[in-house]
Scaffold this motif. Structure first.
Motif, PDB file in Angstrom:
ATOM      1  N   LYS A  52      24.098 -15.939  45.565  1.00  0.00           N
ATOM      2  CA  LYS A  52      24.736 -17.221  45.864  1.00  0.00           C
ATOM      3  C   LYS A  52      25.637 -17.088  47.098  1.00  0.00           C
ATOM      4  O   LYS A  52      25.605 -17.935  47.991  1.00  0.00           O
ATOM      5  CB  LYS A  52      25.541 -17.696  44.663  1.00  0.00           C
ATOM      6  CG  LYS A  52      26.249 -19.011  44.889  1.00  0.00           C
ATOM      7  CD  LYS A  52      26.960 -19.490  43.648  1.00  0.00           C
ATOM      8  CE  LYS A  52      27.614 -20.830  43.960  1.00  0.00           C
ATOM      9  NZ  LYS A  52      27.865 -21.607  42.779  1.00  0.00           N
ATOM     10  N   TYR A  53      26.413 -16.027  47.136  1.00  0.00           N
ATOM     11  CA  TYR A  53      27.322 -15.787  48.264  1.00  0.00           C
ATOM     12  C   TYR A  53      26.524 -15.604  49.563  1.00  0.00           C
ATOM     13  O   TYR A  53      26.877 -16.169  50.605  1.00  0.00           O
ATOM     14  CB  TYR A  53      28.188 -14.556  47.986  1.00  0.00           C
ATOM     15  CG  TYR A  53      29.150 -14.240  49.096  1.00  0.00           C
ATOM     16  CD1 TYR A  53      30.356 -14.910  49.205  1.00  0.00           C
ATOM     17  CD2 TYR A  53      28.849 -13.266  50.042  1.00  0.00           C
ATOM     18  CE1 TYR A  53      31.245 -14.633  50.237  1.00  0.00           C
ATOM     19  CE2 TYR A  53      29.726 -12.977  51.075  1.00  0.00           C
ATOM     20  CZ  TYR A  53      30.921 -13.662  51.173  1.00  0.00           C
ATOM     21  OH  TYR A  53      31.789 -13.383  52.198  1.00  0.00           O
ATOM     22  N   SER A  56      25.125 -19.158  50.516  1.00  0.00           N
ATOM     23  CA  SER A  56      26.013 -20.290  50.775  1.00  0.00           C
ATOM     24  C   SER A  56      27.438 -19.913  51.167  1.00  0.00           C
ATOM     25  O   SER A  56      28.210 -20.784  51.566  1.00  0.00           O
ATOM     26  CB  SER A  56      26.087 -21.167  49.517  1.00  0.00           C
ATOM     27  OG  SER A  56      26.741 -20.452  48.472  1.00  0.00           O
ATOM     28  N   GLY A  57      27.799 -18.650  50.990  1.00  0.00           N
ATOM     29  CA  GLY A  57      29.175 -18.242  51.242  1.00  0.00           C
ATOM     30  C   GLY A  57      30.102 -18.581  50.084  1.00  0.00           C
ATOM     31  O   GLY A  57      31.303 -18.338  50.158  1.00  0.00           O
ATOM     32  N   LEU A  58      29.545 -19.143  49.020  1.00  0.00           N
ATOM     33  CA  LEU A  58      30.335 -19.517  47.842  1.00  0.00           C
ATOM     34  C   LEU A  58      30.262 -18.435  46.789  1.00  0.00           C
ATOM     35  O   LEU A  58      29.280 -17.694  46.702  1.00  0.00           O
ATOM     36  CB  LEU A  58      29.810 -20.832  47.253  1.00  0.00           C
ATOM     37  CG  LEU A  58      29.880 -22.060  48.161  1.00  0.00           C
ATOM     38  CD1 LEU A  58      29.168 -23.238  47.500  1.00  0.00           C
ATOM     39  CD2 LEU A  58      31.324 -22.415  48.471  1.00  0.00           C
ATOM     40  N   ILE A  59      31.305 -18.389  45.969  1.00  0.00           N
ATOM     41  CA  ILE A  59      31.257 -17.490  44.818  1.00  0.00           C
ATOM     42  C   ILE A  59      31.143 -18.349  43.558  1.00  0.00           C
ATOM     43  O   ILE A  59      30.667 -19.466  43.621  1.00  0.00           O
ATOM     44  CB  ILE A  59      32.457 -16.513  44.792  1.00  0.00           C
ATOM     45  CG1 ILE A  59      33.786 -17.263  44.872  1.00  0.00           C
ATOM     46  CG2 ILE A  59      32.350 -15.515  45.934  1.00  0.00           C
ATOM     47  CD1 ILE A  59      34.996 -16.375  44.686  1.00  0.00           C
ATOM     48  N   CYS A  60      31.556 -17.867  42.460  1.00  0.00           N
ATOM     49  CA  CYS A  60      31.320 -18.515  41.175  1.00  0.00           C
ATOM     50  C   CYS A  60      31.975 -19.893  41.069  1.00  0.00           C
ATOM     51  O   CYS A  60      33.113 -20.092  41.493  1.00  0.00           O
ATOM     52  CB  CYS A  60      31.839 -17.612  40.061  1.00  0.00           C
ATOM     53  SG  CYS A  60      31.282 -18.073  38.428  1.00  0.00           S
ATOM     54  N   GLU A  61      31.225 -20.818  40.483  1.00  0.00           N
ATOM     55  CA  GLU A  61      31.711 -22.156  40.156  1.00  0.00           C
ATOM     56  C   GLU A  61      31.432 -22.381  38.673  1.00  0.00           C
ATOM     57  O   GLU A  61      30.628 -21.660  38.068  1.00  0.00           O
ATOM     58  CB  GLU A  61      30.959 -23.208  40.975  1.00  0.00           C
ATOM     59  CG  GLU A  61      31.107 -23.019  42.482  1.00  0.00           C
ATOM     60  CD  GLU A  61      30.155 -23.930  43.241  1.00  0.00           C
ATOM     61  OE1 GLU A  61      30.598 -25.036  43.595  1.00  0.00           O
ATOM     62  OE2 GLU A  61      28.994 -23.539  43.445  1.00  0.00           O
ATOM     63  N   ASP A  64      27.986 -22.243  37.221  1.00  0.00           N
ATOM     64  CA  ASP A  64      27.314 -20.941  37.143  1.00  0.00           C
ATOM     65  C   ASP A  64      27.546 -20.220  35.821  1.00  0.00           C
ATOM     66  O   ASP A  64      26.843 -19.248  35.522  1.00  0.00           O
ATOM     67  CB  ASP A  64      27.804 -20.031  38.282  1.00  0.00           C
ATOM     68  CG  ASP A  64      27.473 -20.586  39.649  1.00  0.00           C
ATOM     69  OD1 ASP A  64      26.318 -21.032  39.841  1.00  0.00           O
ATOM     70  OD2 ASP A  64      28.366 -20.587  40.523  1.00  0.00           O
ATOM     71  N   ASP A 137      31.993  -8.321  48.439  1.00  0.00           N
ATOM     72  CA  ASP A 137      31.968  -9.765  48.661  1.00  0.00           C
ATOM     73  C   ASP A 137      32.498 -10.571  47.481  1.00  0.00           C
ATOM     74  O   ASP A 137      32.934 -11.709  47.651  1.00  0.00           O
ATOM     75  CB  ASP A 137      30.534 -10.238  48.947  1.00  0.00           C
ATOM     76  CG  ASP A 137      29.993  -9.707  50.252  1.00  0.00           C
ATOM     77  OD1 ASP A 137      30.792  -9.406  51.161  1.00  0.00           O
ATOM     78  OD2 ASP A 137      28.753  -9.595  50.364  1.00  0.00           O
TER      79      ASP A 137
END
Length: 185
Positions: A52-53, A56-61, A64, A137
């Motif tokens: 995911k990172y 998209s550069g995103l971590i956990c939401e 998830d 990351d």
């Protein structure tokens, strides 16, 4: 379609490596599996969230949490088929619950709670934060290791789980863990 909330291979002794990020859980799970000539279950969330990172550069939401909990059970069940009496789990649903509570105040996930209540593990090794913190990351709490350790510790007590705290370097932890396993099982 109803989601499965059970573990296969009921005859296995399941031991969880449990604790904050960067406390040697994966290394110890691998070493224990090698020592006992069995299998270990990797952390599903690590690959899931790294992908995911990377994308998209995103971590956990919060969206998830359920896929992580269900993915962990799925790879645990797959790995259990080839295990030999003992199965070492690098994480489990209870670990996911601790992180969920730490990151998302007042967020409730019915599926995660169901897994925490229904799945059975025979023993937990709570890994202490006396190991060097390694940046990557996904890791983001280098200054909160003691507080996170306390969260994990309290969750084991709250859920009345049998556990031992492992401290020291990798060889000290492996030695203590094998002594405990040999005595208990």
């Amino acid at each position: 379609m109803e989601k499965r909330t059970e573990q296969t291979q009921k005859d296995l002794i399941r031991i969880v490596l449990f604790g904050p990020e960067s406390t040697g859980k994966t290394s110890l799970a691998k070493a224990l599996a090698k020592h006992y000539k069995t299998k270990w279950v990797p952390e599903f969330a690590r690959d899931y969230l790294q992908n995911k990172y990377d994308e998209s550069g995103l971590i956990c939401e919060t969206k998830d949490i359920t896929p992580i909990a269900e993915g962990q059970l799925k790879i645990e069940n797959k790995t259990a088929k080839d295990a030999n009496n003992l199965l070492f789990c690098d994480t489990n649903a209870l670990q996911t619950l601790v992180y969920t509570e730490a990151y998302y105040d007042n967020y409730e996930n019915e599926r995660l709670n169901e897994l925490v209540c229904r799945l059975h593990y025979d023993y937990y090794f709570l890994t202490y934060y006396d190991t060097p913190w390694e940046k990557d990351d996904l890791r983001d709490k280098p200054n909160e290791r003691e507080a996170m350790f306390n969260r994990f510790h309290q969750k084991l007590i709250l859920h009345n789980q049998p556990f031992s705290i492992l401290k020291g370097d990798e060889s000290e932890r492996l030695s203590k863990a094998t002594q405990i396993i040999d005595q208990l099982f």
